[in-house]
Design an enzyme around this catalytic site. Structure first.
Site, PDB file in Angstrom:
ATOM      1  N   GLU A  14      -4.877   1.924  14.478  1.00  0.00           N
ATOM      2  CA  GLU A  14      -3.991   2.233  15.610  1.00  0.00           C
ATOM      3  C   GLU A  14      -4.753   2.847  16.783  1.00  0.00           C
ATOM      4  OE1 GLU A  14      -3.527   3.442  12.470  1.00  0.00           O
ATOM      5  OE2 GLU A  14      -1.894   2.179  11.714  1.00  0.00           O
ATOM      6  N   ASN A  34      11.792  14.009  22.514  1.00  0.00           N
ATOM      7  CA  ASN A  34      10.938  14.289  21.373  1.00  0.00           C
ATOM      8  C   ASN A  34      11.736  15.231  20.492  1.00  0.00           C
ATOM      9  OD1 ASN A  34       8.866  12.933  22.701  1.00  0.00           O
ATOM     10  ND2 ASN A  34       8.043  14.801  23.592  1.00  0.00           N
ATOM     11  N   CYS A  60      15.854  31.847  23.654  1.00  0.00           N
ATOM     12  CA  CYS A  60      15.707  30.407  23.944  1.00  0.00           C
ATOM     13  C   CYS A  60      15.753  30.181  25.455  1.00  0.00           C
ATOM     14  CB  CYS A  60      16.812  29.608  23.261  1.00  0.00           C
ATOM     15  SG  CYS A  60      16.823  27.875  23.766  1.00  0.00           S
ATOM     16  N   HIS A  75      22.891  25.918  20.823  1.00  0.00           N
ATOM     17  CA  HIS A  75      21.493  25.900  20.393  1.00  0.00           C
ATOM     18  C   HIS A  75      21.297  25.149  19.076  1.00  0.00           C
ATOM     19  CE1 HIS A  75      17.396  27.568  20.299  1.00  0.00           C
ATOM     20  NE2 HIS A  75      17.578  27.781  19.015  1.00  0.00           N
ATOM     21  N   HIS A 123      13.768   2.451  27.400  1.00  0.00           N
ATOM     22  CA  HIS A 123      12.935   1.459  28.096  1.00  0.00           C
ATOM     23  C   HIS A 123      13.771   0.796  29.177  1.00  0.00           C
ATOM     24  CE1 HIS A 123       9.449   0.960  24.994  1.00  0.00           C
ATOM     25  NE2 HIS A 123       9.538   2.171  25.496  1.00  0.00           N
ATOM     26  N   CYS A 163      18.979  27.962  26.393  1.00  0.00           N
ATOM     27  CA  CYS A 163      20.367  28.398  26.193  1.00  0.00           C
ATOM     28  C   CYS A 163      20.981  28.867  27.522  1.00  0.00           C
ATOM     29  CB  CYS A 163      20.422  29.516  25.148  1.00  0.00           C
ATOM     30  SG  CYS A 163      20.472  28.914  23.432  1.00  0.00           S
ATOM     31  N   HIS A 173      16.591  23.470  20.548  1.00  0.00           N
ATOM     32  CA  HIS A 173      17.741  23.315  21.451  1.00  0.00           C
ATOM     33  C   HIS A 173      17.816  21.846  21.906  1.00  0.00           C
ATOM     34  CE1 HIS A 173      20.720  25.387  24.150  1.00  0.00           C
ATOM     35  NE2 HIS A 173      20.745  24.137  24.563  1.00  0.00           N
ATOM     36  N   SER A 200       8.776  22.651  19.441  1.00  0.00           N
ATOM     37  CA  SER A 200       9.015  23.913  18.754  1.00  0.00           C
ATOM     38  C   SER A 200      10.434  24.433  19.019  1.00  0.00           C
ATOM     39  CB  SER A 200       7.988  24.947  19.194  1.00  0.00           C
ATOM     40  OG  SER A 200       7.940  24.985  20.602  1.00  0.00           O
ATOM     41  N   ARG A 258       0.819  -1.215   0.000  1.00  0.00           N
ATOM     42  CA  ARG A 258       0.000   0.000   0.000  1.00  0.00           C
ATOM     43  C   ARG A 258       0.853   1.266   0.000  1.00  0.00           C
ATOM     44  NH1 ARG A 258      -4.675   0.467   3.235  1.00  0.00           N
ATOM     45  NH2 ARG A 258      -3.419   1.849   4.507  1.00  0.00           N
ATOM     46  N   HIS A 308      17.717  18.692  23.722  1.00  0.00           N
ATOM     47  CA  HIS A 308      17.373  18.338  25.103  1.00  0.00           C
ATOM     48  C   HIS A 308      16.455  17.128  25.152  1.00  0.00           C
ATOM     49  CE1 HIS A 308      13.764  20.563  23.891  1.00  0.00           C
ATOM     50  NE2 HIS A 308      13.120  20.063  24.931  1.00  0.00           N
ATOM     51  N   GLU A 325       6.087  -4.706  29.032  1.00  0.00           N
ATOM     52  CA  GLU A 325       7.386  -5.312  28.693  1.00  0.00           C
ATOM     53  C   GLU A 325       7.973  -6.038  29.901  1.00  0.00           C
ATOM     54  OE1 GLU A 325      10.391  -2.892  26.900  1.00  0.00           O
ATOM     55  OE2 GLU A 325       9.200  -2.495  25.098  1.00  0.00           O
ATOM     56  N   HIS A 369      16.831  -0.962  26.653  1.00  0.00           N
ATOM     57  CA  HIS A 369      17.042  -0.599  25.243  1.00  0.00           C
ATOM     58  C   HIS A 369      16.434   0.766  24.973  1.00  0.00           C
ATOM     59  CE1 HIS A 369      13.162  -2.679  25.504  1.00  0.00           C
ATOM     60  NE2 HIS A 369      12.760  -1.967  24.474  1.00  0.00           N
ATOM     61  N   GLN A 398      13.740  14.900  28.164  1.00  0.00           N
ATOM     62  CA  GLN A 398      12.973  15.085  29.389  1.00  0.00           C
ATOM     63  C   GLN A 398      12.999  13.816  30.229  1.00  0.00           C
ATOM     64  OE1 GLN A 398       9.202  17.269  29.110  1.00  0.00           O
ATOM     65  NE2 GLN A 398       9.467  17.164  26.902  1.00  0.00           N
ATOM     66  N   ASN A 400      11.687  20.750  35.559  1.00  0.00           N
ATOM     67  CA  ASN A 400      10.780  21.358  34.580  1.00  0.00           C
ATOM     68  C   ASN A 400       9.924  22.435  35.246  1.00  0.00           C
ATOM     69  OD1 ASN A 400       8.771  21.813  32.588  1.00  0.00           O
ATOM     70  ND2 ASN A 400       9.110  19.760  31.783  1.00  0.00           N
ATOM     71  N   ASP A 401       9.846  23.611  34.616  1.00  0.00           N
ATOM     72  CA  ASP A 401       9.057  24.715  35.177  1.00  0.00           C
ATOM     73  C   ASP A 401       7.557  24.486  35.030  1.00  0.00           C
ATOM     74  OD1 ASP A 401      11.335  26.211  35.877  1.00  0.00           O
ATOM     75  OD2 ASP A 401      11.528  26.919  33.807  1.00  0.00           O
TER      76      ASP A 401
END
Ligand SMILES: [Zn+2]
Ligand SMILES: [Zn+2]
Length: 344
Positions: free
Chosen positions: A311, A148, A45, A108, A276, A48, A159, A156, A21, A161, A177, A291, A163, A70-71
């Site tokens: 999905e 991400n 940023c 950056h 993981h 930075c 820089h 967006s 497909r 990084h 798992e 992994h 999390q 994290n703020d």
């Protein structure tokens, strides 16, 4: 042409591979990757060095890796306790946890793919420390480290990084798992991931990179077109168990995968990259094999894999691509980053 169902042993579910497909007509929108030339430092940023964040706190004038809370955390140690519910089926509890940000570099305009192997090694050591320190807290049952990358996955700020979510529960994929790994070990006396590595090595067509102690492959049961797993060859429940030599080898294989991703279409390749690792809730997870999984959202340059009926509606993946073909594309890519080839 691949048209079959493949069993995903770590999720215990079928993946429909319908590669015939892949070239069906597409008249919808595409993601345009316009590669902007970024500055090495950006005063707006919030990641930075030295810059003020929305909270009013300032980043240290860091020169290597910088970790901060994290703020805008999704979980916090002092998260509010909600009003009591009077219900049989509904439950509520405080969102207890710790959310952190790890800046890979003060620069950056770099990405993980462009960091030098020793810099990636330093990052792996920071991940080891964070997993160990956060995981040892009694209120923390699991430490999810993830990056991400790219606007295609909603990021967006370029820089470099990642999390960390250290939560009072174990994320569902890890819980599954962990359960599957322990059950398989009890039944067969071997970690399931060892059998996956052995099956990948026996086939050989989907191995993207390998050295003494680390391996990267596009699994037989891949759900995403360019899904890649990076793992040590020995079973360690978390990254914390890796020796110095294993960290060095892992960084080398990880770097190769990242560079090949970028070289595919000569763009900073977008992905979701979770580590993981075994839960830290006091259970026995000695058969859990640490992994990294890459879940890239693009299946062609500028074309997103949409999650839809199968999905989201049904819970199983339908893949439009053949894992063997996609692995061959990655294997064919140069291990030298395209930006360096252009300059050199
Ligand atoms: Zn920045
Ligand atoms: Zn996994």
């Amino acid at each position: 042409m691949t048209w079959e169902e493949r069993w995903h042993p770590l999720r215990e579910e079928w993946v429909v591979i319908a590669a015939h497909r892949q070239d069906r007509p597409w008249s919808g929108g595409t993601i345009v990757a316009d590669e902007k030339v970024l500055p090495g430092y950006l005063s707006e940023c919030y990641l930075c060095p030295g810059n003020k964040r929305v909270s009013g706190r300032s980043n240290l004038d860091y020169e290597q890796i910088f970790v901060f809370d994290n703020d805008h955390p999704s979980v916090a140690i002092d998260a509010p306790a909600n009003v009591e519910l009077d219900s049989i089926v509904y439950k509520s509890r405080p969102a207890t946890g710790i959310a952190r940000v790890v800046c890979y570099s003060p620069k950056h305009d770099l990405t993980l793919a462009e960091l030098a192997p020793p810099e990636i090694e330093s990052l792996l050591r920071v991940w080891q420390e964070q997993y160990t320190n956060l995981g040892s807290r009694p209120e923390i049952e699991h430490v999810l480290i993830f990056e991400n990358k790219g606007e295609a996955v909603g990021v967006s700020n370029p820089h470099p990084h990642c999390q960390i979510y250290a939560n009072n529960f174990v994320f569902k994929t890890i819980e599954n798992e962990a359960r599957i790994s322990q059950a398989y070990f009890k039944e067969r006396g071997r970690p399931i991931f060892q059998d996956i590595i052995a099956a990948e090595k026996a086939d050989g067509r989907r191995i993207i990179a390998e050295n003494d102690t680390a391996i990267a492959f596009l699994p037989y049961f891949a759900r995403y077109a360019y899904e890649v797993f990076v793992a040590p060859k020995e079973t360690h429940p978390s990254i914390a168990g890796l020796s110095a030599k294993e960290v060095t080898d892992f960084a080398e294989v990880l770097k190769t995968v990242l560079v090949k991703f970028d070289n595919l279409w000569k763009i900073p390749f977008p992905y979701v990259m979770p580590l993981h690792q075994a839960p830290t809730d006091g259970g026995n997870y000695d058969a859990f094999h640490f992994h990294i999984e890459f879940h890239p959202p693009l299946r062609k340059p500028n074309l997103l894999k949409y999650l839809a009926g199968p999905e989201i509606g049904g819970g199983n993946f339908l893949s439009d691509t053949s894992p063997e073909e996609k692995a061959a594309e990655l294997i064919a890519m140069s291990p030298i980053h395209y930006k360096l080839e252009a300059n050199g």
